[in-house]
Design a protein around this motif. Structure first.
Motif, mmCIF file in Angstrom:
data_model
loop_
_atom_site.group_PDB
_atom_site.id
_atom_site.type_symbol
_atom_site.label_atom_id
_atom_site.label_comp_id
_atom_site.label_asym_id
_atom_site.label_seq_id
_atom_site.Cartn_x
_atom_site.Cartn_y
_atom_site.Cartn_z
ATOM 1 N N GLU A 101 -40.885 14.138 43.572
ATOM 2 C CA GLU A 101 -40.968 14.218 42.116
ATOM 3 C C GLU A 101 -40.222 13.063 41.460
ATOM 4 O O GLU A 101 -40.687 12.491 40.469
ATOM 5 N N VAL A 155 -41.208 10.202 38.628
ATOM 6 C CA VAL A 155 -40.460 10.104 37.375
ATOM 7 C C VAL A 155 -39.908 8.693 37.180
ATOM 8 O O VAL A 155 -39.958 8.140 36.069
ATOM 9 N N GLN A 202 -42.180 6.196 35.510
ATOM 10 C CA GLN A 202 -42.724 6.468 34.175
ATOM 11 C C GLN A 202 -42.279 5.391 33.192
ATOM 12 O O GLN A 202 -41.282 4.692 33.390
ATOM 13 N N ALA A 232 -33.919 11.267 34.058
ATOM 14 C CA ALA A 232 -34.577 11.696 35.292
ATOM 15 C C ALA A 232 -34.324 13.170 35.597
ATOM 16 O O ALA A 232 -35.271 13.931 35.828
ATOM 17 N N ASN A 238 -36.177 16.006 33.708
ATOM 18 C CA ASN A 238 -37.592 16.112 34.068
ATOM 19 C C ASN A 238 -37.807 16.664 35.471
ATOM 20 O O ASN A 238 -38.944 16.972 35.843
#
Length: 324
Positions: free
Chosen positions: A208, A212, A215, A236, A239
């Protein structure tokens, strides 16, 4: 009332209460029929194979097994509602609730400490590996991390516990091998129960986090020369909390169940070890009460995590409503 239920939070809480009650009812039914699914006559097992027919009948009457099944279930259901789980079948003067109250803190302590360690270490480890391997850098670290965590996940918890005892208690003599007589006694059981979940959750966090970190808002933060610590803590981690909390609920339930093995390996005086002893002794009344308690704890933990998840990510409120 309909106008209130149209709001996200009241509808969400009502749904969670309904799911909680439904799950508890199912658990009560399953723990009740568990005794009746045991092969053989429970009264004969408790009275002893050499007991006379009169002794077996007396034992059946003492345990309430001579009454209709529906009457037995109603008495059991009312007892659960009033927190009266009856007495031990092997030791009639010992109340099941007293045993649970005495042993529950030991199981709850290693489970809660274990999940806290799991969440903190997994977030830190997953973020660290994701940051160091961002942009296809340090591929050896990515491969090594995947290999080590996969290998650790393949080891059963009792094998991990045995290794920890041999290394830290037998060979090095640094920590006690069992019991709960001192604070250092918590280290090995909580480590054993947390290693597998740490490997599983850190792999998820690493995947994950890799998404992230790529992004646009993370690229912008790096472009503005914001410190790495602030990038991770402010942008980070928030999220990653949704997926982490979701997985931690499942892991906590697994930890409570895994405590049965860990407590046996480390001679830990908790519910896990007690339920094993009660099964060996055929003390079905105590077994049923402990399994009911462990199941209720797992259900409660998942409901709490769902509420925390909704607080962290309000989108889950709308998602849950859409599903219903």
């Amino acid at each position: 009332m309909p106008a209130v239920l149209a709001r996200p939070w009241p509808a969400f809480l009502l749904r969670k209460v309904f799911e909680f009650v439904l799950a508890l009812l199912a658990l009560v039914v399953l723990t009740f029929i568990m005794v009746h699914l045991v092969p053989g006559d429970p009264a004969r097992v408790i009275a002893g194979m050499d007991a006379s027919a009169e002794q077996v009948e007396a034992t059946r009457g003492r345990l309430g097994l001579d009454r209709p099944v529906l009457v037995q279930f109603w008495d059991y259901f009312v007892g659960v509602l009033t927190l009266d789980l009856g007495n031990s079948w092997r030791r009639p003067t010992t109340e099941v609730a007293d045993v649970i109250v005495a042993r529950l803190p030991f199981t709850a302590s290693i489970a809660l400490i274990g999940i806290a360690i799991t969440v903190l270490v997994s977030l830190a480890l997953g973020l660290l590996v994701a940051g160091l391997t961002r942009g296809n850098r340090n591929q050896w670290l990515d491969s090594g991390f995947g290999w080590i965590t996969a290998s650790a996940l393949a080891l059963p918890v009792y094998v991990i516990g045995a290794i920890l005892i041999v290394v830290f208690a037998v060979n090095w003599g640094l920590l006690p091998a069992g019991g709960a007589n001192q604070l250092t006694s918590y280290i090995l059981p909580t480590t054993a129960i947390a290693i597998g979940p740490i490997c599983s959750m850190s792999r998820m966090v690493r995947r994950e986090a890799a998404v992230v970190l790529e992004q646009d808002y993370m690229r912008t933060a790096r472009g503005w020369r914001i410190s790495t610590a602030r990038q991770y803590s402010k942008h980070a981690v928030p999220n990653l909390l949704s997926s982490t909390l979701t997985l931690s609920g499942l892991i906590l339930a697994a930890m409570i169940g895994g405590a049965i093995i860990v407590e046996t390996v480390f001679s830990w005086p908790g519910l896990g070890r007690t339920v094993v002893e009660s099964i060996i002794e055929r003390d079905f009344g105590l077994t049923r009460g402990i399994i009911l308690t462990i199941g209720a704890l797992a259900i409660t933990a998942n409901v709490i995590i769902d509420i925390l998840l909704a607080l962290v990510d309000p989108r889950t409120l709308r998602a849950g409503k859409a599903l219903t």
